[in-house]
Design a protein around this motif. Sequence first.
Motif, PDB file in Angstrom:
ATOM      1  N   PHE A  33      -3.813  26.544  22.106  1.00  0.00           N
ATOM      2  CA  PHE A  33      -4.992  26.469  21.393  1.00  0.00           C
ATOM      3  C   PHE A  33      -4.560  25.803  20.098  1.00  0.00           C
ATOM      4  CE2 PHE A  33      -6.135  29.817  24.460  1.00  0.00           C
ATOM      5  CZ  PHE A  33      -7.186  29.379  24.775  1.00  0.00           C
ATOM      6  N   ASP A  34      -3.672  25.552  19.698  1.00  0.00           N
ATOM      7  CA  ASP A  34      -3.010  25.073  18.375  1.00  0.00           C
ATOM      8  C   ASP A  34      -3.494  23.649  18.259  1.00  0.00           C
ATOM      9  OD1 ASP A  34      -1.774  27.379  18.173  1.00  0.00           O
ATOM     10  OD2 ASP A  34       0.353  26.554  18.385  1.00  0.00           O
ATOM     11  N   SER A  35      -4.020  23.271  16.992  1.00  0.00           N
ATOM     12  CA  SER A  35      -4.387  21.996  16.632  1.00  0.00           C
ATOM     13  C   SER A  35      -3.999  21.653  15.201  1.00  0.00           C
ATOM     14  CB  SER A  35      -6.050  22.059  16.809  1.00  0.00           C
ATOM     15  OG  SER A  35      -6.721  22.280  17.737  1.00  0.00           O
ATOM     16  N   VAL A  36      -4.027  20.265  15.076  1.00  0.00           N
ATOM     17  CA  VAL A  36      -3.575  19.667  13.822  1.00  0.00           C
ATOM     18  C   VAL A  36      -4.406  18.485  13.417  1.00  0.00           C
ATOM     19  CG1 VAL A  36      -1.624  18.395  12.601  1.00  0.00           C
ATOM     20  CG2 VAL A  36      -1.036  20.251  14.403  1.00  0.00           C
ATOM     21  N   TYR A  37      -4.685  18.396  12.254  1.00  0.00           N
ATOM     22  CA  TYR A  37      -5.684  17.612  11.609  1.00  0.00           C
ATOM     23  C   TYR A  37      -5.041  16.986  10.286  1.00  0.00           C
ATOM     24  CZ  TYR A  37      -9.909  15.587   9.393  1.00  0.00           C
ATOM     25  OH  TYR A  37     -10.814  14.591   8.843  1.00  0.00           O
ATOM     26  N   THR A  38      -5.053  15.767  10.383  1.00  0.00           N
ATOM     27  CA  THR A  38      -4.649  15.040   9.051  1.00  0.00           C
ATOM     28  C   THR A  38      -5.858  14.137   8.420  1.00  0.00           C
ATOM     29  OG1 THR A  38      -3.491  13.384  10.105  1.00  0.00           O
ATOM     30  CG2 THR A  38      -2.185  15.296   9.551  1.00  0.00           C
ATOM     31  N   GLU A  39      -5.729  13.894   7.302  1.00  0.00           N
ATOM     32  CA  GLU A  39      -6.797  13.016   6.636  1.00  0.00           C
ATOM     33  C   GLU A  39      -6.303  12.424   5.288  1.00  0.00           C
ATOM     34  OE1 GLU A  39     -11.645  12.963   5.386  1.00  0.00           O
ATOM     35  OE2 GLU A  39     -10.306  14.670   5.773  1.00  0.00           O
ATOM     36  N   LYS A  40      -6.606  11.173   5.052  1.00  0.00           N
ATOM     37  CA  LYS A  40      -6.426  10.474   3.719  1.00  0.00           C
ATOM     38  C   LYS A  40      -7.560  11.031   3.061  1.00  0.00           C
ATOM     39  CE  LYS A  40      -4.154   6.308   5.761  1.00  0.00           C
ATOM     40  NZ  LYS A  40      -4.620   4.936   5.706  1.00  0.00           N
ATOM     41  N   SER A  41      -7.149  11.700   1.896  1.00  0.00           N
ATOM     42  CA  SER A  41      -8.388  12.314   1.124  1.00  0.00           C
ATOM     43  C   SER A  41      -8.877  11.194   0.006  1.00  0.00           C
ATOM     44  CB  SER A  41      -7.771  13.412   0.006  1.00  0.00           C
ATOM     45  OG  SER A  41      -7.198  14.234   0.796  1.00  0.00           O
ATOM     46  N   GLU A  42      -7.877  10.081  -0.173  1.00  0.00           N
ATOM     47  CA  GLU A  42      -8.244   8.964  -1.124  1.00  0.00           C
ATOM     48  C   GLU A  42      -8.136   7.661  -0.405  1.00  0.00           C
ATOM     49  OE1 GLU A  42      -8.319   8.494  -5.109  1.00  0.00           O
ATOM     50  OE2 GLU A  42      -8.897  10.547  -5.312  1.00  0.00           O
ATOM     51  N   PRO A  43      -9.187   7.445   0.207  1.00  0.00           N
ATOM     52  CA  PRO A  43      -8.994   6.203   1.108  1.00  0.00           C
ATOM     53  C   PRO A  43      -8.534   4.798   0.480  1.00  0.00           C
ATOM     54  CG  PRO A  43     -10.816   7.311   1.601  1.00  0.00           C
ATOM     55  CD  PRO A  43     -10.257   7.882   0.407  1.00  0.00           C
ATOM     56  N   ASP A  44      -8.642   4.707  -0.766  1.00  0.00           N
ATOM     57  CA  ASP A  44      -8.229   3.750  -1.605  1.00  0.00           C
ATOM     58  C   ASP A  44      -6.769   3.681  -2.160  1.00  0.00           C
ATOM     59  OD1 ASP A  44     -10.806   2.330  -1.154  1.00  0.00           O
ATOM     60  OD2 ASP A  44     -11.445   3.123  -3.010  1.00  0.00           O
ATOM     61  N   PHE A  45      -6.142   4.807  -1.811  1.00  0.00           N
ATOM     62  CA  PHE A  45      -4.821   5.047  -2.312  1.00  0.00           C
ATOM     63  C   PHE A  45      -3.733   4.283  -1.560  1.00  0.00           C
ATOM     64  CE2 PHE A  45      -0.715   7.410  -2.686  1.00  0.00           C
ATOM     65  CZ  PHE A  45      -0.644   7.519  -3.815  1.00  0.00           C
ATOM     66  N   ASP A  46      -2.897   3.446  -2.345  1.00  0.00           N
ATOM     67  CA  ASP A  46      -1.987   2.852  -1.587  1.00  0.00           C
ATOM     68  C   ASP A  46      -0.711   3.342  -1.219  1.00  0.00           C
ATOM     69  OD1 ASP A  46      -0.545   0.520  -0.760  1.00  0.00           O
ATOM     70  OD2 ASP A  46       0.086  -0.462  -2.523  1.00  0.00           O
ATOM     71  N   PHE A  47      -0.759   3.894   0.034  1.00  0.00           N
ATOM     72  CA  PHE A  47       0.441   4.685   0.668  1.00  0.00           C
ATOM     73  C   PHE A  47       1.723   3.671   0.849  1.00  0.00           C
ATOM     74  CE2 PHE A  47      -3.284   7.400   1.564  1.00  0.00           C
ATOM     75  CZ  PHE A  47      -2.741   8.637   1.343  1.00  0.00           C
ATOM     76  N   ALA A  48       1.377   2.376   1.080  1.00  0.00           N
ATOM     77  CA  ALA A  48       2.251   1.421   1.399  1.00  0.00           C
ATOM     78  C   ALA A  48       3.036   1.203  -0.005  1.00  0.00           C
ATOM     79  CB  ALA A  48       1.778   0.400   2.167  1.00  0.00           C
ATOM     80  N   ASN A  49       2.822   1.701  -0.988  1.00  0.00           N
ATOM     81  CA  ASN A  49       3.202   1.182  -2.506  1.00  0.00           C
ATOM     82  C   ASN A  49       4.769   1.287  -2.225  1.00  0.00           C
ATOM     83  OD1 ASN A  49       4.038   0.661  -4.924  1.00  0.00           O
ATOM     84  ND2 ASN A  49       2.397   1.674  -5.972  1.00  0.00           N
ATOM     85  N   PRO A  50       5.654   0.468  -2.501  1.00  0.00           N
ATOM     86  CA  PRO A  50       7.351   0.724  -2.353  1.00  0.00           C
ATOM     87  C   PRO A  50       7.632   1.550  -3.704  1.00  0.00           C
ATOM     88  CG  PRO A  50       6.698  -1.533  -2.621  1.00  0.00           C
ATOM     89  CD  PRO A  50       5.383  -1.105  -2.386  1.00  0.00           C
ATOM     90  N   ALA A  51       6.936   1.518  -4.611  1.00  0.00           N
ATOM     91  CA  ALA A  51       7.230   2.509  -5.690  1.00  0.00           C
ATOM     92  C   ALA A  51       7.087   3.882  -5.532  1.00  0.00           C
ATOM     93  CB  ALA A  51       6.423   1.895  -6.861  1.00  0.00           C
ATOM     94  N   ILE A  52       6.547   4.151  -4.575  1.00  0.00           N
ATOM     95  CA  ILE A  52       6.224   5.812  -4.373  1.00  0.00           C
ATOM     96  C   ILE A  52       7.376   6.116  -3.418  1.00  0.00           C
ATOM     97  CG2 ILE A  52       4.953   7.394  -3.043  1.00  0.00           C
ATOM     98  CD1 ILE A  52       2.417   5.584  -3.676  1.00  0.00           C
ATOM     99  N   ARG A  53       8.398   6.809  -4.054  1.00  0.00           N
ATOM    100  CA  ARG A  53       9.517   7.163  -3.331  1.00  0.00           C
ATOM    101  C   ARG A  53      10.038   8.605  -3.631  1.00  0.00           C
ATOM    102  NH1 ARG A  53      11.370   2.785  -0.942  1.00  0.00           N
ATOM    103  NH2 ARG A  53      12.951   3.968   0.052  1.00  0.00           N
ATOM    104  N   THR A  54       9.493   9.298  -4.704  1.00  0.00           N
ATOM    105  CA  THR A  54       9.956  10.603  -4.851  1.00  0.00           C
ATOM    106  C   THR A  54       8.904  11.738  -4.709  1.00  0.00           C
ATOM    107  OG1 THR A  54       9.351  10.448  -7.144  1.00  0.00           O
ATOM    108  CG2 THR A  54      11.624   9.701  -6.608  1.00  0.00           C
TER     109      THR A  54
END
Length: 215
Positions: A33-54
């Motif tokens: 019965f276990d379930s996992v749900y994930t969501e981008k809270s800020e759709p415009d946030f750039d998760f691919a930004n290479p500067a995000i590393r820490t």
Amino acid sequence: MKKQTKLLSLIAFALILLIGACYPISQEFVSDFDSVYTEKSEPDFDFANPAIRTFYLADTVMVLTDPNVSDTNLEVDFDQILARVRTNMNQAGYTEISNINQATQADYLVLVSVNRADNYFNTWWGGWGGWGGWGGWGWGGCCFFPPVVTTSNIRTGSIIVELLDGKRLAQRNQNIPEVWYGVGSGLFQGNNTNLNNRTLRAIDQMFIQSPYLKR
């Protein structure tokens, strides 16, 4: 609004579990019965930004359970939970900033919380019975036994992992925007080892189904 969305997600998980318990289904184990749900809270946030590393991981697991509603003893190992979140962040390519005095320099602030809920429901059996007559007495029917009402409790638990935009930590008196969150939910049943293992698997699954977090 984001917190309301998250609350609705938790309620939806609880309802799924409650409904599933009312019908004959193929699940044999609590973990089914276990379930996992994930969501981008800020759709415009750039998760691919290479500067995000820490990232900075808060060293405390927040307990959201209301002590007036349910026992706060969640019977899960908080140290293992934090260690598993840290491992997944490292494996995703991030470097941890462990010094709290340097937390404002981290790209992500990682928060972890747990919650447990008691979901009570009533069932009844018995009631009115009837027969068309017996021995010429012409009984029209009667209650052959009084209804019996029983109260049951389905206990559910949730693990929540949040990523906040760490670059906005220095902005005082402002909300720090949450950019991503994951929720693992399931039946809170089993021994401590079982609960811990299922919680850790839920954390792993959050990152598996969020490949955009990888560097």
